[in-house]
Design a protein around this motif. Structure first.
Motif, PDB file in Angstrom:
ATOM      1  N   PHE A 238     -23.535 -22.921  -5.172  1.00 19.35           N
ATOM      2  CA  PHE A 238     -22.747 -21.825  -4.611  1.00 19.35           C
ATOM      3  C   PHE A 238     -21.824 -22.241  -3.471  1.00 19.35           C
ATOM      4  O   PHE A 238     -20.997 -21.437  -3.039  1.00 19.35           O
ATOM      5  CB  PHE A 238     -23.667 -20.718  -4.096  1.00 19.35           C
ATOM      6  N   GLY A 239     -21.984 -23.448  -2.950  1.00 22.77           N
ATOM      7  CA  GLY A 239     -21.253 -23.808  -1.745  1.00 22.77           C
ATOM      8  C   GLY A 239     -21.704 -22.995  -0.557  1.00 22.77           C
ATOM      9  O   GLY A 239     -20.947 -22.780   0.398  1.00 22.77           O
ATOM     10  N   SER A 240     -22.952 -22.553  -0.570  1.00 23.24           N
ATOM     11  CA  SER A 240     -23.465 -21.669   0.467  1.00 23.24           C
ATOM     12  C   SER A 240     -24.954 -21.907   0.686  1.00 23.24           C
ATOM     13  O   SER A 240     -25.647 -22.431  -0.179  1.00 23.24           O
ATOM     14  CB  SER A 240     -23.263 -20.193   0.083  1.00 23.24           C
ATOM     15  N   ASP A 241     -25.415 -21.491   1.855  1.00 25.89           N
ATOM     16  CA  ASP A 241     -26.837 -21.524   2.150  1.00 25.89           C
ATOM     17  C   ASP A 241     -27.509 -20.269   1.597  1.00 25.89           C
ATOM     18  O   ASP A 241     -26.841 -19.277   1.277  1.00 25.89           O
ATOM     19  CB  ASP A 241     -27.066 -21.614   3.659  1.00 25.89           C
ATOM     20  N   MET A 242     -28.815 -20.295   1.522  1.00 21.46           N
ATOM     21  CA  MET A 242     -29.561 -19.183   0.933  1.00 21.46           C
ATOM     22  C   MET A 242     -29.466 -17.900   1.753  1.00 21.46           C
ATOM     23  O   MET A 242     -29.735 -16.811   1.238  1.00 21.46           O
ATOM     24  CB  MET A 242     -31.017 -19.591   0.759  1.00 21.46           C
ATOM     25  N   MET A 361     -16.220 -16.276  -1.181  1.00 18.10           N
ATOM     26  CA  MET A 361     -16.380 -17.600  -1.776  1.00 18.10           C
ATOM     27  C   MET A 361     -17.126 -18.495  -0.787  1.00 18.10           C
ATOM     28  O   MET A 361     -16.935 -18.396   0.423  1.00 18.10           O
ATOM     29  CB  MET A 361     -15.024 -18.223  -2.087  1.00 18.10           C
ATOM     30  N   GLY A 362     -17.970 -19.361  -1.308  1.00 14.81           N
ATOM     31  CA  GLY A 362     -18.634 -20.333  -0.459  1.00 14.81           C
ATOM     32  C   GLY A 362     -17.685 -21.453  -0.077  1.00 14.81           C
ATOM     33  O   GLY A 362     -16.506 -21.467  -0.458  1.00 14.81           O
ATOM     34  N   ALA A 363     -18.187 -22.413   0.695  1.00 13.92           N
ATOM     35  CA  ALA A 363     -17.404 -23.589   1.103  1.00 13.92           C
ATOM     36  C   ALA A 363     -17.946 -24.805   0.362  1.00 13.92           C
ATOM     37  O   ALA A 363     -19.126 -25.136   0.485  1.00 13.92           O
ATOM     38  CB  ALA A 363     -17.506 -23.798   2.608  1.00 13.92           C
ATOM     39  N   LEU A 364     -17.079 -25.463  -0.420  1.00  6.21           N
ATOM     40  CA  LEU A 364     -17.550 -26.577  -1.237  1.00  6.21           C
ATOM     41  C   LEU A 364     -16.465 -27.635  -1.375  1.00  6.21           C
ATOM     42  O   LEU A 364     -15.293 -27.314  -1.561  1.00  6.21           O
ATOM     43  CB  LEU A 364     -17.942 -26.093  -2.637  1.00  6.21           C
ATOM     44  N   MET A 365     -16.881 -28.891  -1.263  1.00  5.44           N
ATOM     45  CA  MET A 365     -16.001 -29.998  -1.613  1.00  5.44           C
ATOM     46  C   MET A 365     -16.772 -30.974  -2.478  1.00  5.44           C
ATOM     47  O   MET A 365     -18.003 -31.037  -2.429  1.00  5.44           O
ATOM     48  CB  MET A 365     -15.448 -30.681  -0.357  1.00  5.44           C
ATOM     49  N   GLY A 413     -21.581 -28.693   0.474  1.00  7.57           N
ATOM     50  CA  GLY A 413     -21.367 -27.255   0.536  1.00  7.57           C
ATOM     51  C   GLY A 413     -22.135 -26.574   1.649  1.00  7.57           C
ATOM     52  O   GLY A 413     -23.035 -27.142   2.263  1.00  7.57           O
ATOM     53  N   GLY A 414     -21.784 -25.312   1.900  1.00 12.63           N
ATOM     54  CA  GLY A 414     -22.502 -24.494   2.860  1.00 12.63           C
ATOM     55  C   GLY A 414     -22.491 -25.086   4.255  1.00 12.63           C
ATOM     56  O   GLY A 414     -21.464 -25.552   4.752  1.00 12.63           O
ATOM     57  N   SER A 415     -23.644 -25.060   4.908  1.00 14.73           N
ATOM     58  CA  SER A 415     -23.734 -25.587   6.277  1.00 14.73           C
ATOM     59  C   SER A 415     -23.497 -27.086   6.328  1.00 14.73           C
ATOM     60  O   SER A 415     -23.076 -27.612   7.367  1.00 14.73           O
ATOM     61  CB  SER A 415     -25.092 -25.240   6.884  1.00 14.73           C
ATOM     62  N   THR A 416     -23.757 -27.799   5.225  1.00 15.40           N
ATOM     63  CA  THR A 416     -23.435 -29.228   5.191  1.00 15.40           C
ATOM     64  C   THR A 416     -21.927 -29.423   5.216  1.00 15.40           C
ATOM     65  O   THR A 416     -21.420 -30.341   5.886  1.00 15.40           O
ATOM     66  CB  THR A 416     -24.047 -29.893   3.951  1.00 15.40           C
ATOM     67  N   TRP A 417     -21.170 -28.562   4.533  1.00 13.74           N
ATOM     68  CA  TRP A 417     -19.714 -28.610   4.639  1.00 13.74           C
ATOM     69  C   TRP A 417     -19.279 -28.290   6.067  1.00 13.74           C
ATOM     70  O   TRP A 417     -18.353 -28.933   6.597  1.00 13.74           O
ATOM     71  CB  TRP A 417     -19.069 -27.618   3.668  1.00 13.74           C
ATOM     72  N   GLU A 418     -19.916 -27.317   6.693  1.00 14.47           N
ATOM     73  CA  GLU A 418     -19.539 -26.955   8.066  1.00 14.47           C
ATOM     74  C   GLU A 418     -19.698 -28.143   9.013  1.00 14.47           C
ATOM     75  O   GLU A 418     -18.959 -28.293   9.984  1.00 14.47           O
ATOM     76  CB  GLU A 418     -20.381 -25.776   8.543  1.00 14.47           C
ATOM     77  N   PRO A 465     -17.527 -22.466  -6.313  1.00 16.75           N
ATOM     78  CA  PRO A 465     -17.314 -22.278  -7.753  1.00 16.75           C
ATOM     79  C   PRO A 465     -17.499 -20.851  -8.234  1.00 16.75           C
ATOM     80  O   PRO A 465     -17.086 -20.520  -9.340  1.00 16.75           O
ATOM     81  CB  PRO A 465     -18.376 -23.195  -8.376  1.00 16.75           C
ATOM     82  N   VAL A 466     -18.110 -20.006  -7.412  1.00 15.29           N
ATOM     83  CA  VAL A 466     -18.364 -18.626  -7.828  1.00 15.29           C
ATOM     84  C   VAL A 466     -18.430 -17.752  -6.584  1.00 15.29           C
ATOM     85  O   VAL A 466     -18.921 -18.179  -5.531  1.00 15.29           O
ATOM     86  CB  VAL A 466     -19.685 -18.518  -8.627  1.00 15.29           C
ATOM     87  N   ALA A 467     -17.903 -16.542  -6.687  1.00 14.32           N
ATOM     88  CA  ALA A 467     -18.003 -15.604  -5.575  1.00 14.32           C
ATOM     89  C   ALA A 467     -19.448 -15.134  -5.428  1.00 14.32           C
ATOM     90  O   ALA A 467     -20.121 -14.829  -6.419  1.00 14.32           O
ATOM     91  CB  ALA A 467     -17.083 -14.414  -5.798  1.00 14.32           C
ATOM     92  N   LEU A 468     -19.917 -15.078  -4.194  1.00 15.64           N
ATOM     93  CA  LEU A 468     -21.286 -14.628  -3.913  1.00 15.64           C
ATOM     94  C   LEU A 468     -21.330 -13.111  -3.856  1.00 15.64           C
ATOM     95  O   LEU A 468     -20.296 -12.440  -3.838  1.00 15.64           O
ATOM     96  CB  LEU A 468     -21.749 -15.209  -2.573  1.00 15.64           C
TER      97      LEU A 468
END
Length: 521
Positions: A238-242, A361-365, A413-418, A465-468
Motif C-alpha cells: 500500500f505504500g503505507s503503514d497499518m 494514496m500512500g507513499a511508495l518508491m 513505502g510508508g514511514s520508511t519512505w518518510e 499502487p492503490v488508494a487507501l
C-alpha cells in the motif's frame, strides 16, 4: 552507475480559475528512462511505437498533438490500463471513443525501464498470478507472454541484524511464529465472510471499519515484533503503514485476492509462487497498455489534461488542454484523489466527493540495483527477503527472464519512505544497497547500476499502487464507489471487486464500465 531523479516536468500551470491537479496522468517526477516496448527502443512521447511486429505509423499511434474530434460516443478520462480496456471494449461494440490522457505516455501506474544493455524491468506494477484471470487473458490476446518470478532457494528474514534463511510465507522466528500464524488464520477467516462487492454489508463491518489495522494487531498480538513483520507487507502493498487504513479495508483487500471460484487469502495476497507475485511479463508490464493504445491508434490523445466535465440531460462536454469534446457518456479511470481536481458541473454528489476525499494514496518508491549476474542464485538464495528495520523492508529478485543482468528490487513505502525518500540520492542509495547486502551478502554493495522511481512525484498518480480507505470510509460511503453520476461512469483498479490495486483489478473495472456504458448508448 546511478541514475539521479530528474526534476518534475508538469504541464504548464492552468489558467486562473482552473483546478490545479488533474486525474488523467502526467509526466512529473520520472526518475528513469522509459521504453515503449520490450525491445528497449524508442522514447515516450514519440508518435510511433516499436513492437515485435514492426513500427507503427504516426496515424496509427497515440497522438501527442493536433486537434481532437468534436464529438464521440464516449470519452474515457485516463490512459492507464483500465481506461484503455474500457475504450477497446466499447470500440469493439461499435461505439466511437476517445481516450484523453494528461501524461505524454500511456500506462498510468505501469512504466517500463531499461537497465543494463537492453533489458527491461518495471518501475511500476509488475506482478501477476493465479486467479488474476482477466489480465492474463488480455495479455494472451495481445501476445504478451509471462515468465515465472524467480523463487528458487531460501528467502531471508533479517531481525536485529541477524539473517535467518526460511521458506514459505512466514519466517520461522519462534518469538513471532505463533502470533503471526494465528493472526494470518484470523484474517483469512474474516476475509472468507466478506462479500467483495459489498464489504459494508458484513454484520461486523461498522466495528471493523472504525479501527485501523494497526489497532487490531495491537489488541490481538502478544508480541510487538509481529507488527514489524506485518509492516513489511503493508508498506510494499500500500505504500503505507497499518495505522493509515481501516481493518475492514484490509480484510476486503485480502478477500478480493481471488476470483469468483477462489476465496482470497493472506497467503495469495503476499506470496510469490502460486500467489500475487508469481509471474511477470516478458518485455515489461507496460507492454500491455502500449499494445492496447496501438490498437486504438489516434483514438488515444496524450498531453490532453482534463480541466472540466459539464453534463446536461443530453450530452457531456469534456474540456481538455487540447480542446473540448462532446460525448454521450464519459468513463473516468483515474486514481480517486485526482478526480477532485476536475471542475465538475453539476458538482460531484456529496457522498462521492467525501468518498474520494477519504481515499488517499500512500507513499511508495521502487529502488532497483543492477548487477552483472544474479549472484545470489549461486548462493542458494531466492532474492526474496524481509527486514524489520532499515531502508529495505522487502526485497525481490527483479531480474529479466534471460537473467542477462541480476536485479534486486525494494519497495520503499510508508514511514520508511518518510525516512529515506526525503534524503539525498547518495544517502538513500547507500542505505538501500546496505539493506540488500544484509539479505543476499556483501556483493550487493557494488552494483553496475542503481535506479529508482518515486511515485509520489508523479502528479497524476500521487503515490502508492492503490488508494487507501481510512477508518469509517467503507461503511459510510463505500456504496457509491461504482455508482454512475448521471452520464459519468467509473473505472480504475480501486473500483474492482477483485484484485484492487493490481493489473487484474484495472482490467476488470474497465470491462465492467464498458458494459455499463454500451448498454446505454
Amino acid at each position: 552507475m546511478t541514475r539521479a531523479p530528474r526534476p518534475a516536468t508538469d504541464v504548464p500551470s492552468p489558467a486562473s480559475g482552473d483546478p490545479d491537479p488533474d486525474p488523467t496522468g502526467g509526466p512529473g517526477g520520472v526518475s528513469r528512462r522509459t521504453v515503449l516496448a520490450g525491445s528497449g527502443l524508442g522514447t515516450i512521447g514519440a508518435l510511433g511505437a516499436l513492437t515485435t511486429a514492426g513500427s507503427l505509423s504516426a496515424a496509427e499511434a497515440a497522438t501527442t498533438r493536433g486537434s481532437l474530434p468534436d464529438r464521440v460516443d464516449v470519452v474515457v478520462v485516463g490512459g492507464g490500463l483500465s481506461g484503455l480496456v474500457a475504450a477497446r471494449n466499447l470500440r469493439r461494440r461499435g461505439a466511437s471513443v476517445l481516450v484523453v490522457e494528461a501524461r505524454n505516455r500511456v500506462g498510468g501506474r505501469l512504466l517500463n525501464e531499461e537497465v543494463g544493455e537492453d533489458s527491461v524491468i518495471e518501475a511500476g506494477g509488475a506482478f501477476v498470478g493465479p486467479t488474476q484471470d482477466h489480465i492474463l487473458d488480455l495479455a494472451r490476446d495481445l501476445r504478451v507472454p509471462t515468465f515465472q518470478s524467480y523463487a528458487t532457494g531460501d528467502n531471508v528474514y533479517v531481525k536485529d541484524g541477524v539473517a535467518i534463511p526460511y521458506t514459505g510465507t512466514v519466517p520461522p522466528d519462534p518469538a513471532i511464529l505463533p502470533d503471526a500464524g494465528q493472526l494470518q488464520e484470523r484474517i483469512n477467516r474474516m476475509a472468507a465472510e466478506i462479500d467483495v462487492s459489498a464489504p459494508w454489508s458484513h454484520p461486523q463491518a461498522a466495528e471493523w471499519d472504525r479501527q485501523t489495522f494497526d489497532d487490531w494487531v495491537l489488541r490481538n498480538a502478544a508480541n510487538d515484533d509481529v507488527r514489524d513483520l506485518l509492516l513489511c507487507y503493508s508498506q510494499a502493498a500500500f505504500g503505507s503503514d497499518m495505522r493509515d487504513f481501516s481493518l475492514l479495508f484490509l480484510v476486503w483487500y485480502i478477500a478480493a485476492s481471488g476470483n469468483e471460484q477462489n476465496v482470497g487469502t493472506f497467503e495469495r495476497s503476499s506470496g510469490s509462487r502460486d500467489a500475487a507475485q508469481d509471474s511477470r511479463f516478458v518485455g515489461g508490464s507496460q507492454l500491455v497498455p502500449l499494445r492496447l493504445a496501438q490498437q486504438l491508434g489516434d483514438r488515444v490523445a496524450l498531453n490532453a489534461t482534463v480541466r472540466s466535465v459539464r453534463q446536461t440531460a443530453r450530452y457531456v462536454d469534456v474540456r481538455t488542454d487540447r480542446g473540448s469534446v462532446r460525448a454521450k457518456r464519459v468513463v473516468v479511470a483515474c486514481p480517486p484523489p485526482t478526480i477532485l481536481g476536475i471542475d465538475w458541473f453539476p458538482l460531484l454528489p456529496q457522498r462521492r466527493a467525501r468518498l474520494l476525499q477519504r481515499m488517499p494514496m500512500g507513499a511508495l518508491m521502487k529502488c532497483d540495483a543492477v548487477y552483472e549476474t544474479p549472484f545470489w542464485r549461486e548462493d542458494g538464495l531466492s532474492g526474496t527477503g524481509l527486514n524489520t528495520e532499515g531502508a529495505v523492508r522487502t526485497c525481490f529478485d527483479n531480474s529479466p527472464k534471460d537473467a542477462a543482468v541480476g536485479v534486486l528490487l525494494s519497495f520503499v513505502g510508508g514511514s520508511t519512505w518518510e525516512t529515506y525518500g526525503t534524503v539525498g540520492l547518495a544517502q538513500r542509495r547507500q542505505a538501500v544497497l546496505e539493506g540488500f547486502a544484509k539479505i543476499v551478502g556483501e556483493k550487493a554493495l557494488d552494483p553496475i547500476e542503481y535506479t529508482e522511481h518515486d511515485w509520489t512525484l508523479e502528479r497524476w498518480t500521487g503515490g502508492g499502487p492503490v488508494a487507501l480507505q481510512v477508518p469509517g470510509t467503507i461503511v459510510e460511503y463505500g456504496r457509491v464507489i461504482r455508482q454512475p453520476f448521471n452520464r459519468v461512469h467509473w473505472a480504475g483498479t480501486e473500483t474492482s471487486t477483485y484484485w484492487p490495486g493490481y493489473m487484474d483489478g484495472a482490467v476488470r473495472a474497465g470491462e465492467r464500465a464498458a458494459l455499463e456504458v454500451a448498454d446505454l448508448l
